[in-house]
Enzyme design. Structure first.
Site, PDB file in Angstrom:
ATOM      1  N   HIS A 368      17.129  63.698  62.056  1.00 10.05           N
ATOM      2  CA  HIS A 368      18.592  63.805  62.002  1.00 10.05           C
ATOM      3  C   HIS A 368      19.129  63.094  60.780  1.00 10.05           C
ATOM      4  O   HIS A 368      18.689  61.984  60.471  1.00 10.05           O
ATOM      5  CB  HIS A 368      19.183  63.189  63.284  1.00 10.05           C
ATOM      6  CG  HIS A 368      20.662  63.369  63.394  1.00 10.05           C
ATOM      7  ND1 HIS A 368      21.521  62.327  63.650  1.00 10.05           N
ATOM      8  CD2 HIS A 368      21.442  64.462  63.280  1.00 10.05           C
ATOM      9  CE1 HIS A 368      22.764  62.784  63.699  1.00 10.05           C
ATOM     10  NE2 HIS A 368      22.742  64.084  63.472  1.00 10.05           N
ATOM     11  N   GLU A 370      22.941  62.296  59.668  1.00 12.51           N
ATOM     12  CA  GLU A 370      24.403  62.394  59.753  1.00 12.51           C
ATOM     13  C   GLU A 370      24.963  61.832  58.457  1.00 12.51           C
ATOM     14  O   GLU A 370      24.943  60.614  58.238  1.00 12.51           O
ATOM     15  CB  GLU A 370      24.925  61.629  60.975  1.00 12.51           C
ATOM     16  CG  GLU A 370      26.443  61.583  61.071  1.00 12.51           C
ATOM     17  CD  GLU A 370      27.125  62.941  60.950  1.00 12.51           C
ATOM     18  OE1 GLU A 370      27.074  63.708  61.916  1.00 12.51           O
ATOM     19  OE2 GLU A 370      27.709  63.256  59.893  1.00 12.51           O
ATOM     20  N   HIS A 441      24.896  71.054  61.125  1.00 11.83           N
ATOM     21  CA  HIS A 441      26.160  70.910  61.870  1.00 11.83           C
ATOM     22  C   HIS A 441      27.277  70.634  60.867  1.00 11.83           C
ATOM     23  O   HIS A 441      27.022  70.112  59.783  1.00 11.83           O
ATOM     24  CB  HIS A 441      26.050  69.788  62.892  1.00 11.83           C
ATOM     25  CG  HIS A 441      25.373  70.259  64.143  1.00 11.83           C
ATOM     26  ND1 HIS A 441      25.882  70.052  65.404  1.00 11.83           N
ATOM     27  CD2 HIS A 441      24.242  70.986  64.310  1.00 11.83           C
ATOM     28  CE1 HIS A 441      25.076  70.602  66.297  1.00 11.83           C
ATOM     29  NE2 HIS A 441      24.072  71.167  65.654  1.00 11.83           N
ATOM     30  N   GLU A 442      28.508  71.011  61.263  1.00 14.03           N
ATOM     31  CA  GLU A 442      29.634  70.990  60.323  1.00 14.03           C
ATOM     32  C   GLU A 442      29.185  71.677  59.019  1.00 14.03           C
ATOM     33  O   GLU A 442      29.251  71.093  57.928  1.00 14.03           O
ATOM     34  CB  GLU A 442      30.142  69.569  60.033  1.00 14.03           C
ATOM     35  CG  GLU A 442      30.636  68.821  61.244  1.00 14.03           C
ATOM     36  CD  GLU A 442      29.507  68.184  62.053  1.00 14.03           C
ATOM     37  OE1 GLU A 442      28.482  67.799  61.465  1.00 14.03           O
ATOM     38  OE2 GLU A 442      29.647  68.103  63.289  1.00 14.03           O
ATOM     39  N   GLU A 466      29.856  70.022  72.860  1.00 16.37           N
ATOM     40  CA  GLU A 466      30.322  68.628  72.768  1.00 16.37           C
ATOM     41  C   GLU A 466      31.831  68.542  72.997  1.00 16.37           C
ATOM     42  O   GLU A 466      32.353  67.472  73.288  1.00 16.37           O
ATOM     43  CB  GLU A 466      29.946  68.033  71.411  1.00 16.37           C
ATOM     44  CG  GLU A 466      30.650  68.714  70.262  1.00 16.37           C
ATOM     45  CD  GLU A 466      30.048  68.383  68.891  1.00 16.37           C
ATOM     46  OE1 GLU A 466      28.907  67.929  68.840  1.00 16.37           O
ATOM     47  OE2 GLU A 466      30.731  68.597  67.895  1.00 16.37           O
TER      48      GLU A 466
END
Ligand code: NOJ
Length: 653
Positions: A368, A370, A441-442, A466
């Site tokens: 991951h 972020e 994501h995004e 979510e």
């Protein structure tokens, strides 16, 4: 075969370009040196004459004074075999017309307008070659219009908002689109066609949003850069394809694959790419059991990771996502993300040890990153952080770009601007080099580039689960197949079975959570709830989640209407088993399912449906489970409760 016509420059030209079956017609017009196109199906107008061209900073508009100097026509027929996805085979059949244009004044700039007309779509792009005094240009505005009857119905989400694409779909009329909206922009025309305006092969350019102009025509509004321009480009340059998908019904629209076909075939070997189903150290954070940040309830510890790896083995799931393992989650992570470190683990997490354990158990880790949109910080670490994962045999990364804007070169830029587009592309290409698959994501919206870059297995790019616990209505998942999902798969994070959790209450029934694995495709699919929920409370329901594939041979939409319901059947790519899923909005519905799409022979049906008294508000767990033998001459009558759905596995006997 190419056909050449040497036209010696004419500024009055009209051409009809017909799709292979002749039903779709694009009418190209050069009128007093200005470019227009219009679109028809069965001779009924869909797009009235619409403007084309550009405004260029510091230059005359590239829009008028054109003459046609050459014209090139060809027919193309090909069947694409995909590496993974909703359909193994995609038809790429079109009629192409390229119009080579030159201005008849001043610098005599040249440009090509290339059309590809499919039986279910019209597409075109601008191609600008390099030329003396015109080699590096700045686009001030793209003038492409889609002149659609203003009373047509449209389903929209707003552009330029803090939560990017994460909004609820709303119905409006075309003439109400005063503010920019995102594509795919799905429209029901006043003469009954279902169309969607989108783009394909978006590279090195701002993403197109759509907005009404002063003439009441829909027009591209390219996402601007912070300097107010739309794109800085070095010629030669081809714009993304402008794409209008066209269907007779809402369900027909859902399997339009032209966006994918408009992209180029891959040039490297991607045989290492594999779709993946995974669980995650994830939902426990959403329901407050664990935290991303280190501390007493830290989720991403070595110990938890090993427990989850063991759980994945027991559950028969191939992958595990771990979020919150790196430095940067302490305090306000949205603010502090500017300092995120992607190669430094927290004290209680040992990536090498976890990776060795995962390897020994045959589990793929999903790493991951972020970034919180702090691109400068991320790009400084990009190569090292991918290497860190690659060294530890991590072949999948979920990346994230939370935050309303990106920080690129010290300036706040839209995620969907040219600089944002280029950043996402950089990650996809670097990941390919390191043999890593991505779930972004995004993200930037899908424009079919996964044909060229199959390691881009999944995106989020809409409200996902979510948002449950208050911000998702049952109709949301009934909009997605006709809107967002036209741009490719979505990591919706299905399979939350702890529906009544007081922190995150789901507006769904139990059967509907299984349905999502079929109605929302994703090359990387998360079984999103905590393993103990599956093992201790819902072992029978989990059987469906374990079996449902992430790679399909064929997709067959069976019934639906935009925002109301959607029923789809998909054939597994690796067996002869079919999976059917259905979802409905707040209204309960009965569906009659003819199984005539099955092959001869017997199938064992495992059927998960809402009970008669199920309801997304006060009886979420009302479920009927049945097993029976069926064949192609049978049919099933299915009830979907308000906010409910159903899932069926048809195992070939
Ligand atoms: C938003 C993503 O959609 C979600 O999946 C992720 O857990 C958080 N950002 C934190 O990265």
């Amino acid at each position: 075969m190419f056909k050449w016509a040497n036209l010696f420059g004419r500024n009055e030209v009209e051409r009809d370009i017909l799709s292979p079956n002749g039903r779709i017609k694009c009418h190209f017009q050069l009128k007093s040196g200005q470019l227009f196109y219009s679109v028809y199906k069965n001779d009924k107008i869909i797009i009235k004459p619409s403007n084309l061209g550009f405004l260029i900073c510091g230059e005359e508009p590239l829009q008028k004074h054109f003459k046609l100097i050459r014209e090139l026509k060809k027919k193309h027929a090909e069947t694409i075999e995909t590496m993974w996805g909703e359909d193994r085979f995609i038809e790429n059949n079109y009629t192409e017309s390229a119009f080579y244009l030159s201005e008849n004044k001043d610098d005599k700039r040249i440009m090509t307008l290339r059309f590809r007309i499919f039986d279910n779509a019209v597409s075109f792009r601008y191609e600008i070659p390099p030329q003396p005094k015109f080699s590096q240009i700045t686009i001030k505005d793209e003038l492409t219009e889609f002149n659609i009857e203003p009373n047509s119905l449209v389903w929209k989400i707003p552009a330029y908002q803090p939560d990017r694409y994460e909004y609820s779909y709303e119905r409006a009329l075309v003439h109400e689109l005063k503010n920019s909206v995102h594509t795919p922009l799905t429209i029901k025309t006043t003469n009954g066609y279902y169309i969607s305006i989108h783009e394909a092969a978006l590279y090195n350019y701002g993403s197109a949003t759509i907005k009404l102009n002063e003439q009441n025509h829909l027009k591209t509004d390219i996402t601007p850069l912070s300097d107010g321009t739309k794109a800085h480009i070095r010629l030669p340059f081809n714009t993304p394809w402008r794409l209008i998908m066209i269907a007779d019904s809402a369900t027909e629209l859902t399997t339009n694959r032209v966006m994918y076909a408009l992209n180029e075939a891959p040039t490297a070997d991607f045989s290492w790419v594999k779709t993946l189903k995974f669980i995650g150290i994830w939902w426990a954070m959403y329901v407050g059991e664990w935290t991303w940040a280190p501390g007493e309830r830290h989720g991403a510890t070595t110990e938890h990771a090993k427990e989850y790896i063991d759980a994945a083995v027991r559950l028969g799931i191939s992958g595990l996502l771990i979020e919150g393992w790196n430095e940067g989650w302490e305090g306000d992570w949205l603010e502090n993300g500017i300092h995120n470190k992607f190669t430094v683990t927290t004290d209680d997490f040992n990536l090498e040890e976890v990776a060795r354990y995962a390897d020994s158990k045959g589990i793929e880790l999903v790493g991951h990153h972020e970034t919180v949109g702090f691109i400068d910080n991320y790009e400084r670490q990009l190569e090292a952080s991918y290497d860190f994962y690659a060294l530890n045999h991590v072949h999948y990364i979920k990346s994230g770009y939370a935050g309303s804007m990106m920080l690129i070169n010290g300036r706040r830029e839209y995620h969907h601007s040219q600089l944002g587009v280029n950043h996402y592309q950089k990650t996809v290409e670097l990941a390919a080099k390191k043999k890593i698959c991505l779930d972004i994501h995004e993200p930037i919206k899908g424009t079919g580039i996964e044909r060229t870059w199959p390691n881009l297995l999944a995106r989020e790019g809409a409200r996902g689960q979510e948002y449950e616990g208050g911000a998702l209505s049952p109709s949301h998942a009934c909009f997605l197949p006709y809107t967002r999902l036209l741009s490719g798969g979505m990591d919706y994070t299905p399979g939350i079975l702890d529906l009544a959790n007081s922190v995150k209450r789901m507006s769904t029934t139990l059967a509907r959570q299984l349905a999502y694995f079929v109605t929302i495709y994703s090359g990387m699919t998360m079984a999103a709830d905590r393993p103990y929920i599956y093992e201790e409370r819902f072992p029978e329901e989990f059987e469906f989640i374990r079996n449902v594939p992430t790679n399909f041979e064929k997709t067959l939409p069976l019934a639906g209407e935009i925002g109301e319901y959607y029923v789809v059947a998909r054939l597994d790519r690796d067996s002869k088993d079919w999976y059917i899923g259905g979802v409905t909005d707040e209204i309960g519905r009965r569906i009659h399912l003819a199984l005539d799409f099955l092959e001869d022979g017997a199938y064992e049906a495992s059927i998960y449906t809402d009970s008669d008294d199920a309801h997304y508000r006060d009886n979420q767990f009302g479920i009927n489970k049945a097993r029976k033998h069926v064949g192609k001459n049978d049919s099933l009558d299915i009830y979907m409760a308000p906010g409910g759905g159903f899932a069926i596995r048809l195992k070939r006997l």
